[in-house]
Write a protein that holds these residues in place. Sequence first.
Motif, PDB file in Angstrom:
ATOM      1  N   LYS A 355       1.629 -13.244  -6.006  1.00  0.00           N
ATOM      2  CA  LYS A 355       1.275 -12.771  -4.761  1.00  0.00           C
ATOM      3  C   LYS A 355      -0.005 -13.258  -4.186  1.00  0.00           C
ATOM      4  CE  LYS A 355       1.387  -9.038  -1.348  1.00  0.00           C
ATOM      5  NZ  LYS A 355       1.867  -7.396  -0.996  1.00  0.00           N
ATOM      6  N   THR A 439      -0.123  -4.082  -2.199  1.00  0.00           N
ATOM      7  CA  THR A 439       1.568  -3.851  -2.063  1.00  0.00           C
ATOM      8  C   THR A 439       1.773  -3.575  -0.610  1.00  0.00           C
ATOM      9  OG1 THR A 439       1.522  -1.420  -2.228  1.00  0.00           O
ATOM     10  CG2 THR A 439       1.496  -2.794  -4.434  1.00  0.00           C
ATOM     11  N   ASP A 440       3.027  -3.703  -0.406  1.00  0.00           N
ATOM     12  CA  ASP A 440       3.334  -3.383   1.090  1.00  0.00           C
ATOM     13  C   ASP A 440       3.756  -1.896   1.558  1.00  0.00           C
ATOM     14  OD1 ASP A 440       3.187  -6.357   1.432  1.00  0.00           O
ATOM     15  OD2 ASP A 440       5.493  -6.408   0.763  1.00  0.00           O
ATOM     16  N   THR A 441       3.302  -1.001   0.784  1.00  0.00           N
ATOM     17  CA  THR A 441       3.393   0.294   0.804  1.00  0.00           C
ATOM     18  C   THR A 441       2.214   1.240   0.662  1.00  0.00           C
ATOM     19  OG1 THR A 441       5.676   0.131  -0.353  1.00  0.00           O
ATOM     20  CG2 THR A 441       4.485   2.338  -0.130  1.00  0.00           C
ATOM     21  N   PRO A 517      -1.213  -0.620   3.416  1.00  0.00           N
ATOM     22  CA  PRO A 517      -0.575  -1.855   2.729  1.00  0.00           C
ATOM     23  C   PRO A 517      -1.588  -2.961   2.758  1.00  0.00           C
ATOM     24  CG  PRO A 517       1.152  -0.585   4.183  1.00  0.00           C
ATOM     25  CD  PRO A 517      -0.459   0.008   4.167  1.00  0.00           C
ATOM     26  N   ASN A 518      -1.672  -3.637   1.794  1.00  0.00           N
ATOM     27  CA  ASN A 518      -2.451  -5.144   1.612  1.00  0.00           C
ATOM     28  C   ASN A 518      -3.683  -4.646   2.243  1.00  0.00           C
ATOM     29  OD1 ASN A 518      -0.272  -6.682   0.680  1.00  0.00           O
ATOM     30  ND2 ASN A 518       0.865  -5.866   2.563  1.00  0.00           N
ATOM     31  N   LYS A 791      11.740  -1.968  -2.635  1.00  0.00           N
ATOM     32  CA  LYS A 791      10.431  -2.524  -2.727  1.00  0.00           C
ATOM     33  C   LYS A 791       9.296  -1.175  -2.493  1.00  0.00           C
ATOM     34  CE  LYS A 791       7.629  -6.094  -2.206  1.00  0.00           C
ATOM     35  NZ  LYS A 791       6.440  -5.277  -2.042  1.00  0.00           N
ATOM     36  N   ASP A 795       6.537  -0.752  -5.410  1.00  0.00           N
ATOM     37  CA  ASP A 795       5.109  -0.966  -5.197  1.00  0.00           C
ATOM     38  C   ASP A 795       4.448   0.048  -5.607  1.00  0.00           C
ATOM     39  OD1 ASP A 795       5.470  -3.398  -3.644  1.00  0.00           O
ATOM     40  OD2 ASP A 795       5.593  -2.325  -1.696  1.00  0.00           O
TER      41      ASP A 795
END
Length: 806
Positions: A355, A439-441, A517-518, A791, A795
């Motif tokens: 990623k 992560t996306d969380t 997230p991110n 997901k 995460d």
Amino acid sequence: MTIRRIAIVHHSHADFGYTDHPEVCIRMQAQYVAEALSHIREKTGDRQFRWTCEVSEPVSAFWRQASPDERRRLLDALRDGSMEIGALPFNVTPFMDAQEWDEAFTWLPADIIAARPPTCLMQTDVNGIPRAALRRAVDRGVRFVWTGPNSWLGGPPFPPYSYFHWRLPDGRQVLVYQNNGYNNGFYLFNDNWRLGPVPAACDMSYRRATGADYFKTDPDSLHAAHEHCLRMLKSIEGASGGEAMDTGVNAYASAGSYAYDVLPVSVTGQWRFDNDPPFPALADFVHEWNRMGLTPALELTTPTNILDEMETRFGDQFPTVEGDWPDWWANGSASTPQPLAASRQAKRDLKLLHKVAADSPSVAALRRECLRDLIWFDEHTWGSWGSIGWPDSLATHANAVDKFDHAFRPQALAAWKLSDCLRPKLAMDEKGIVVGNFTDTMQDQWLVMEAEAFRNGVPAALQDAVTGRRIPLLRRPGPHNFAVPAESECSIENHSRQFPDLAPDRTVLFRTGPVPPNDTRKLLFSNDLQYVQPKAAPALQIETDENGWPVCCRTEHGIGWFHGNFGAFIGHAIEDSPSPRREFARIFNLNDAQERMAESLKKMPPISAIYKKAKRLDDGDAMVFEQEFSHPFLLCGTRRLELYPELRQLRLQLHLNRKESALPQIWFAQFCLDADAAIPFLSGGGDLFQPWLDQIDGTCHDFYAIDGPVVYRGVDAVRVWNSRDAALVTLGTPLINEKRTAKPERPDCINAMLFNDFWDTNFAVGQAGPLDFAFQAALLPPDTTTAIAMKTAEDMGTGLHFALQQ
């Protein structure tokens, strides 16, 4: 007699490490490809030799060292159909994740794929195969699956010699042939030849078999083989007077209902049964049998050739099934939790590495190298035939070291490369700690580091550069290298007493606060604790037991999250038997379900841990519970539960130290969620399925190999749970030996299988010492999609990363 022709598929069962050290097996199997090409060239016409490479790694190994002429001969053999290659590199366990499955189907060199891409996937010995593998196989043109399950401590879902169409959720399908083992063709014509133990290839008191030993071609031997064959075929067809087919490992009972005029069978070898070479005399046997006019007629063929014929002629008669195919043998992998955990850490790091640095050629090369190591680790052989009987032998240790290195090496390489890629992303000019959420969380976490990392002394606190929140740095004891230990500075686990592991103030613990997230958070050094954010009222309703450990948790709106002794440790063992693993197998093979369960409870009753008073730490809106416990199997045990009410997330860490013992044990950690007995969604190889609802009947319901996440959908919330280190779960009660056919009353109780060394061969035995496991869970809004919930759980297992700047 219905059967008019017997189609023989000749191959070697690739069991890397079962008969010899894995490196020897690789080189032998590559040599077998060269030998098969020579036999194909020498035996032509009515004596045409044909060879099937069960898996593709031997061909890749052959190709790497082959001359141009040898490569040309291989490509010619593939094109004319005298040789076929299976689509998978190995016979595999079900622990490969999505990125591994993607890599596995690129194993063969491009020139081989161009000449003849694999059209049949072979999986023998193993008692299942994930649907994730099937999907990728179909994507690459595979039309057939040839299985040869070994029914020891397992079982195939259908009677022997079964055909079925296995349909994917998108409607595509393949024809599956479930053969009766992987050397059943030998026993159609011969009695057992192999005597004694499984010899190593270097053991010169044993030798390869030749045409003078079996598959003999003199008239008397052929007539004897013919009579033997007719007796065996009666059993397969259901006529009276048939005999069970004894493989030397299992006695396979036929359903006695085979209705087709062609019977496909496998022939491997009898020198060692596994990893055996091509047997050129088989082509002579087939020729002489047919020349004498014996019936059924014989042919030497390849899987695609015969299954294509069966599909064309009888395909409309075969049933269609859907669902995943969980593997009965997956539980053996829990015998070595440390390398299994290392492999899972490597997979997480490789995903994150892809990623954050997908455009880097060096990262792509290292990632592929690591994935191939991990696929090797997920091959089905974890030891030799003597792993349990002689656990301290040179062969057992050598095999284990080689196997485990395929987990520890990629784990170390992936962590190193990931740190290189993350350092620039976690840089800042000020002094402090940068926490990154890649992560996306949204995540919050307690993190720990060594106090000596602070070159100018540990500051009193950190201050969030965005929110202004002050975060205290808590000092904890820890290891002190090269220091002389005081008695009080050595824990019960510190056997050597060389250095202290409980020296005061050696580690620093702090809570990051929510990180989007991110994104990253700068936590700057501060010596001012005056304005630490006051504690907020907890937004969770928590009930505790008499020891202060949470046993019920609800939101402020009354939505239930979990109940019971969350993270309870439960162990099982057989301690009153002279041969406990044989006793386990005896119970497993009992046909009556009630008798089987009664014997399991009698011989392996659950043993619960004894818990001390829990300690509680509150920090703002996070709550932490720590508790020590004891158990007969353990030197010590501790658990730590971290609750994050604002994010509706939690983390539970288990630290266990197993006492040294060769006696088999099974351990579970139990987590009961308030999901109203819902059936969860599991992830295997990146593909979702629901046990019972989306599973082939007759496959393993006792435990499931998972990527990590488990998702329960409810009207009030979506509940997710994730296992970072343990790779197997049971649902309902902690199953040992049940061979369950009906769903449990409470499938929302998850039992993570932490350790299991009841397997009586192949797998390692007696792993002792410290073991660590981590789990995460969350409550999500009820409209959260299952994919997003999966997901989110994944995460949370990835967690946060941080770097110290000073």
